[in-house]
Enzyme design. Structure first.
Site, PDB file in Angstrom:
ATOM      1  N   THR A  97      -5.301   7.060   3.144  1.00 14.44           N
ATOM      2  CA  THR A  97      -3.898   7.478   3.147  1.00 14.44           C
ATOM      3  C   THR A  97      -3.094   6.669   4.154  1.00 14.44           C
ATOM      4  OG1 THR A  97      -4.493   9.732   2.495  1.00 14.44           O
ATOM      5  CG2 THR A  97      -2.342   9.429   3.527  1.00 14.44           C
TER       6      THR A  97
ATOM      7  N   HIS B  93      -2.249   3.413   2.637  1.00 13.89           N
ATOM      8  CA  HIS B  93      -1.115   3.532   1.713  1.00 13.89           C
ATOM      9  C   HIS B  93       0.204   3.522   2.489  1.00 13.89           C
ATOM     10  CE1 HIS B  93      -3.191   4.174  -2.076  1.00 13.89           C
ATOM     11  NE2 HIS B  93      -3.994   5.064  -1.504  1.00 13.89           N
TER      12      HIS B  93
END
Length: 344
Positions: A44, A47
């Protein structure tokens, strides 16, 4: 204690992450302030670093990122009675509302109002982190800091792997990233018969093999249908753990599941894709989506596993100081690393 701290901040709406001075988080009566010792970089966080479409529509800027951590209690609010200063802790990164139907039924992992630490509210990539006392998890003395720092992704793997009974079952894991390898190791620890992991990344497959995953398959070179007879499998996999988010891998899984097989799906696909739903129907497959960890049963189980037979220390391939954070993000973005743990 100074009222300022250094932190990794998503300071601009563009690729990258920046070390900045920010205020130490303020705590309310039910909050715990944690002095961070170690953090780990999650997919995450990559990202968010890359500032992809998901990050652009999800993460407000500026934002202190990060949600995989271990530290010690530095302070706490007036209503906190269970913790003491200096106590080693980690914590659940999903902040739930406590008042929706699922929360009131004890199913906090299904809360519709979840806020993510380091995504929707300030995170752990700083010298201090503030979270509600309900989210704090004490760490036993026999669990090392670097293992506690990766409990968040290990929890994802444990939640996925233990979604179905694995004792004596043949298990297929698609995706040999860190969470996929963790899931395969958990399956082996709890009594699966055959455990097979697939990927197309040779570095990740080599790491899976090094860490003791029973059967490693390069899906770019071998077909699962050819591997199964060699393993003594005549009908198909009983349980699938989809960790890749890759359409070809998911289709391979559906093709090789036994009738009545069960699939737990954690991998997030970059875009939508088609599967043959007729195969799902006529094989009478069970599909279950997985997000995060069950609060807090997953935490209890994974702590017990690492206190016992489960060794995930080999998944940590990079140990760096926080000032070398760029090296850590470069390693994670390469797709060829295991877990990256940063020392604060």
């Amino acid at each position: 204690m100074s009222n300022m701290m250094k932190a990794l901040v998503k300071a601009k709406a563009e690729p990258g992450i920046w070390m900045e001075e920010v205020p130490v988080p303020e705590i309310g009566p039910n909050d715990v302030l944690i002095k961070i010792r170690k953090t780990a970089i999650c997919g995450t966080d990559v990202h968010i670093y890359n500032w992809d479409q998901w990050a652009q529509k999800t993460v407000p800027v500026p934002m202190v990122t990060g949600h995989e951590f271990v530290g010690t209690v530095a302070d706490f609010g007036a209503a906190v009675t269970e913790y003491k200063v200096g106590q080693r802790v980690s914590g659940e990164g999903h902040i739930v509302c406590g008042h929706c139907r699922n929360c009131r039924a004890g199913r906090g992992h299904l809360c519709r109002n979840t806020l993510g630490v380091g995504v929707n509210r300030p995170g752990a990539f700083g010298e201090y982190l503030a979270i509600p006392q309900h989210n704090v998890v004490p760490i036993p003395d026999d669990v090392p800091d670097e293992i506690a720092a990766i409990f968040d992704p290990l929890g994802n793997a444990v939640h996925t792997a233990l979604s179905f009974d694995l004792v004596g079952e043949d298990v297929l894991v698609t995706g040999a990233g860190p969470i996929g390898i963790m899931g395969a190791l958990v399956a082996q620890c709890v009594g699966a018969r055959k455990v097979v992991i697939t990927d197309i990344n040779p570095v990740r497959l080599a790491l899976a093999k090094k860490l003791g995953v029973q059967h490693v398959v390069d899906a770019s070179k071998e077909k699962l249908r050819d591997v199964m007879p060699v393993l003594g499998m005549t009908e198909g996999f009983d349980v699938g753990l989809e960790m890749s988010g890759a359409a070809p891998a998911f289709r391979d899984m559906i093709d090789t599941m036994n009738n009545g097989g069960k699939i737990a799906i954690l991998g997030i696909a970059p875009t939508g894709f088609e599967i043959d739903w007729n195969k799902v129907i006529f094989k009478m497959l069970h599909l279950k989506g997985i997000y995060g960890r069950e609060m807090f049963e997953t935490w209890y189980k994974m702590i017990a596993l690492v206190q016992g037979p489960l060794d995930v220390s080999g998944l940590i391939t990079h140990r760096i100081g926080i000032d070398d954070f760029q090296e850590g993000f470069d390693a994670m973005r390469s797709g060829s690393s295991g877990k990256v743990v940063m020392d604060w």
